[in-house]
Design a protein around this motif. Structure first.
Motif, PDB file in Angstrom:
ATOM      1  N   PRO A   1       0.817  -1.213   0.000  1.00 48.62           N
ATOM      2  CA  PRO A   1       0.000   0.000   0.000  1.00 48.62           C
ATOM      3  C   PRO A   1       0.849   1.261   0.000  1.00 48.62           C
ATOM      4  N   MET A   2       0.252   2.330  -0.532  1.00 47.96           N
ATOM      5  CA  MET A   2       0.896   3.647  -0.500  1.00 47.96           C
ATOM      6  C   MET A   2       0.022   4.611   0.267  1.00 47.96           C
ATOM      7  N   ASP A   3       0.669   5.421   1.069  1.00 49.52           N
ATOM      8  CA  ASP A   3      -0.027   6.507   1.743  1.00 49.52           C
ATOM      9  C   ASP A   3      -0.413   7.526   0.672  1.00 49.52           C
ATOM     10  N   GLU A   4      -1.577   8.131   0.801  1.00 44.95           N
ATOM     11  CA  GLU A   4      -2.016   9.122  -0.179  1.00 44.95           C
ATOM     12  C   GLU A   4      -1.266  10.440  -0.051  1.00 44.95           C
ATOM     13  N   ARG A   5      -0.657  10.669   1.107  1.00 43.51           N
ATOM     14  CA  ARG A   5       0.100  11.904   1.323  1.00 43.51           C
ATOM     15  C   ARG A   5       1.507  11.744   0.760  1.00 43.51           C
ATOM     16  N   GLU A   6       2.054  12.841   0.276  1.00 37.20           N
ATOM     17  CA  GLU A   6       3.424  12.821  -0.217  1.00 37.20           C
ATOM     18  C   GLU A   6       4.029  14.212  -0.096  1.00 37.20           C
ATOM     19  N   PHE A   7       5.352  14.264  -0.250  1.00 37.50           N
ATOM     20  CA  PHE A   7       6.048  15.546  -0.269  1.00 37.50           C
ATOM     21  C   PHE A   7       6.730  15.676  -1.616  1.00 37.50           C
ATOM     22  N   HIS A   8       6.549  16.828  -2.246  1.00 36.70           N
ATOM     23  CA  HIS A   8       7.202  17.100  -3.518  1.00 36.70           C
ATOM     24  C   HIS A   8       7.588  18.571  -3.579  1.00 36.70           C
ATOM     25  N   CYS A   9       8.767  18.839  -4.108  1.00 36.32           N
ATOM     26  CA  CYS A   9       9.196  20.219  -4.327  1.00 36.32           C
ATOM     27  C   CYS A   9      10.008  20.294  -5.617  1.00 36.32           C
ATOM     28  N   ARG A  10      10.356  21.487  -6.004  1.00 33.15           N
ATOM     29  CA  ARG A  10      11.180  21.689  -7.192  1.00 33.15           C
ATOM     30  C   ARG A  10      12.623  21.266  -6.909  1.00 33.15           C
ATOM     31  N   GLY A  11      13.272  20.774  -7.947  1.00 33.87           N
ATOM     32  CA  GLY A  11      14.672  20.419  -7.858  1.00 33.87           C
ATOM     33  C   GLY A  11      15.424  21.076  -9.000  1.00 33.87           C
ATOM     34  N   GLU A  12      16.680  21.391  -8.768  1.00 35.90           N
ATOM     35  CA  GLU A  12      17.497  22.031  -9.802  1.00 35.90           C
ATOM     36  C   GLU A  12      17.899  21.020 -10.861  1.00 35.90           C
ATOM     37  N   PHE A  13      17.836  21.460 -12.117  1.00 38.20           N
ATOM     38  CA  PHE A  13      18.292  20.633 -13.226  1.00 38.20           C
ATOM     39  C   PHE A  13      18.757  21.558 -14.339  1.00 38.20           C
ATOM     40  N   LYS A  14      20.038  21.461 -14.673  1.00 38.63           N
ATOM     41  CA  LYS A  14      20.627  22.274 -15.751  1.00 38.63           C
ATOM     42  C   LYS A  14      20.288  23.754 -15.615  1.00 38.63           C
TER      43      LYS A  14
ATOM     44  N   PHE B   1       7.005  17.346   7.131  1.00 37.00           N
ATOM     45  CA  PHE B   1       6.135  16.342   6.509  1.00 37.00           C
ATOM     46  C   PHE B   1       6.371  14.973   7.145  1.00 37.00           C
ATOM     47  N   ALA B   2       7.642  14.595   7.273  1.00 36.33           N
ATOM     48  CA  ALA B   2       7.978  13.290   7.857  1.00 36.33           C
ATOM     49  C   ALA B   2       7.479  13.179   9.291  1.00 36.33           C
ATOM     50  N   LYS B   3       7.667  14.224  10.066  1.00 34.61           N
ATOM     51  CA  LYS B   3       7.175  14.207  11.455  1.00 34.61           C
ATOM     52  C   LYS B   3       5.672  14.068  11.505  1.00 34.61           C
ATOM     53  N   MET B   4       4.976  14.710  10.597  1.00 34.92           N
ATOM     54  CA  MET B   4       3.516  14.615  10.546  1.00 34.92           C
ATOM     55  C   MET B   4       3.085  13.180  10.197  1.00 34.92           C
ATOM     56  N   ILE B   5       3.791  12.555   9.304  1.00 39.72           N
ATOM     57  CA  ILE B   5       3.448  11.178   8.891  1.00 39.72           C
ATOM     58  C   ILE B   5       3.623  10.201  10.049  1.00 39.72           C
ATOM     59  N   VAL B   6       4.740  10.302  10.752  1.00 34.26           N
ATOM     60  CA  VAL B   6       4.994   9.334  11.826  1.00 34.26           C
ATOM     61  C   VAL B   6       4.268   9.688  13.112  1.00 34.26           C
TER      62      VAL B   6
END
Length: 136
Positions: free
Chosen positions: A99-112, A130-135
């Motif tokens: 199973p996957m939790d429906e919550r996730e963390f995503h942000c922008r990352g540098e590329f070129k 985010f991690a603290k909220m999940i656990v």
């Protein structure tokens, strides 16, 4: 609650987020080349888009997981152009029976040079929260 953090990175962006997530929950972030050998209620899995999909190594890692050793996967990562990898990771997790939790963390990352300096310190703080909220 037992927690594990695994990540895949090519440029170091996801590794920085993984280290912030792991520090927040008091464990070590490890690359996906390190198998999950002990049971984890939560597996934080860091990844990104490469050529419009998740990397084949991430796909193989998810398929290699023993569903009796992972309660659920929590997705996190960064990408320069595309948004969340959630749907791609979930498709693989579904095949693996995890199973996957429906919550996730995503942000922008540098590329070129795009999104220079991302993820930055604020992104890493947000990933840790985010991690603290999940656990809990």
């Amino acid at each position: 609650m037992k927690v594990a953090v695994r990540y895949y990175t090519k440029g170091g962006n996801t590794r920085r987020l993984a280290e912030a997530v792991a520090e927040a929950v008091g464990i070590e972030a490890l690359p996906i080349s390190t198998p999950v050998e002990e049971y984890a209620d939560i597996l934080f899995l860091g990844n990104s888009y490469y050529a419009f999909s998740i990397d084949p190594e991430v796909r193989a890692f998810i398929r290699s997981l023993d569903k009796s050793k992972v309660g659920k996967i929590v997705n996190f990562g960064s990408a320069a152009m595309l948004n969340s990898t959630y749907k791609k990771v979930k498709a693989e997790a579904d095949k693996a029976g995890i199973p996957m939790d429906e919550r996730e963390f995503h942000c922008r990352g540098e590329f070129k040079g795009i999104h220079k300096g991302k993820p930055d310190a604020e992104d890493c703080r947000a990933a840790a929260e985010f991690a603290k909220m999940i656990v809990g």
